[in-house]
Motif scaffolding. Sequence first.
Motif, mmCIF file in Angstrom:
data_model
loop_
_atom_site.group_PDB
_atom_site.id
_atom_site.type_symbol
_atom_site.label_atom_id
_atom_site.label_comp_id
_atom_site.label_asym_id
_atom_site.label_seq_id
_atom_site.Cartn_x
_atom_site.Cartn_y
_atom_site.Cartn_z
ATOM 1 N N ASP A 167 9.223 54.090 -48.611
ATOM 2 C CA ASP A 167 8.737 53.798 -49.956
ATOM 3 C C ASP A 167 7.221 53.908 -49.953
ATOM 4 O O ASP A 167 6.516 53.020 -49.487
ATOM 5 N N SER A 193 5.048 51.111 -51.991
ATOM 6 C CA SER A 193 4.782 49.815 -51.357
ATOM 7 C C SER A 193 4.423 49.956 -49.883
ATOM 8 O O SER A 193 4.155 48.967 -49.216
ATOM 9 N N GLU A 214 18.954 48.816 -49.698
ATOM 10 C CA GLU A 214 17.833 48.258 -50.461
ATOM 11 C C GLU A 214 17.304 49.293 -51.451
ATOM 12 O O GLU A 214 17.010 48.966 -52.607
ATOM 13 N N TRP A 215 17.161 50.522 -51.006
ATOM 14 C CA TRP A 215 16.654 51.586 -51.866
ATOM 15 C C TRP A 215 17.588 51.801 -53.045
ATOM 16 O O TRP A 215 17.142 51.958 -54.175
ATOM 17 N N ARG A 216 18.897 51.794 -52.782
ATOM 18 C CA ARG A 216 19.868 51.990 -53.863
ATOM 19 C C ARG A 216 19.763 50.883 -54.911
ATOM 20 O O ARG A 216 19.867 51.136 -56.106
ATOM 21 N N ARG A 217 19.544 49.649 -54.471
ATOM 22 C CA ARG A 217 19.381 48.545 -55.420
ATOM 23 C C ARG A 217 18.095 48.712 -56.222
ATOM 24 O O ARG A 217 18.039 48.389 -57.398
ATOM 25 N N LYS A 218 17.075 49.242 -55.564
ATOM 26 C CA LYS A 218 15.764 49.368 -56.192
ATOM 27 C C LYS A 218 15.726 50.476 -57.245
ATOM 28 O O LYS A 218 15.084 50.320 -58.288
ATOM 29 N N ILE A 219 16.387 51.598 -57.007
ATOM 30 C CA ILE A 219 16.279 52.714 -57.948
ATOM 31 C C ILE A 219 17.109 52.494 -59.204
ATOM 32 O O ILE A 219 16.912 53.178 -60.193
ATOM 33 N N GLU A 220 18.034 51.540 -59.175
ATOM 34 C CA GLU A 220 18.880 51.154 -60.292
ATOM 35 C C GLU A 220 19.694 52.308 -60.854
ATOM 36 O O GLU A 220 20.889 52.227 -60.944
ATOM 37 N N LEU A 253 12.583 50.963 -46.366
ATOM 38 C CA LEU A 253 13.731 50.292 -46.959
ATOM 39 C C LEU A 253 15.009 50.812 -46.332
ATOM 40 O O LEU A 253 15.098 52.001 -46.010
#
Length: 157
Positions: A132, A135, A143-149, A139
Amino acid sequence: MSNRATAPYTLRTTLAAIALCCAVAGCKRAERPVAPPAAAPAAPVVQAPAYSKEQAMATLLALPELTAWSAQIERRTGGKARGAVVEDDPVPREVNGKTYYQLSFVENRAQDARRQESFLVAQDGSEILVDDTESDTLLSLQEWRRKIERVNLKSAD
């Protein structure tokens, strides 16, 4: 007998006893297993990774998110650009003692390639990390999948 007459006899006896001891000691030494001489340190053996770079690239391209991004790129550009995975750096990156391929998903155009996301794929195939850049952290894929929505491309234009 006089002391002078016994001296050569004693000397001869002593020499014979010493020779006998040496012979016996030599036989005993020959019976012991001899350790092989220490081998010179071998050059480190570099084994090929269990998971090839091509396999890592194919794994990334098979991710549902990247498949969807590729389709979006082709639709948006009328087939003039495609999604692709390229190698960022041929030198593997080490994270917590594990070695990773450094790969990126790009929008591949005729004139250039625009990076969309950077990934690290473990050379043993066990893990995918997302670099990432916003930041400056790594990730996990989850975590990345949750973040990109939702699967939307970053604006490439």
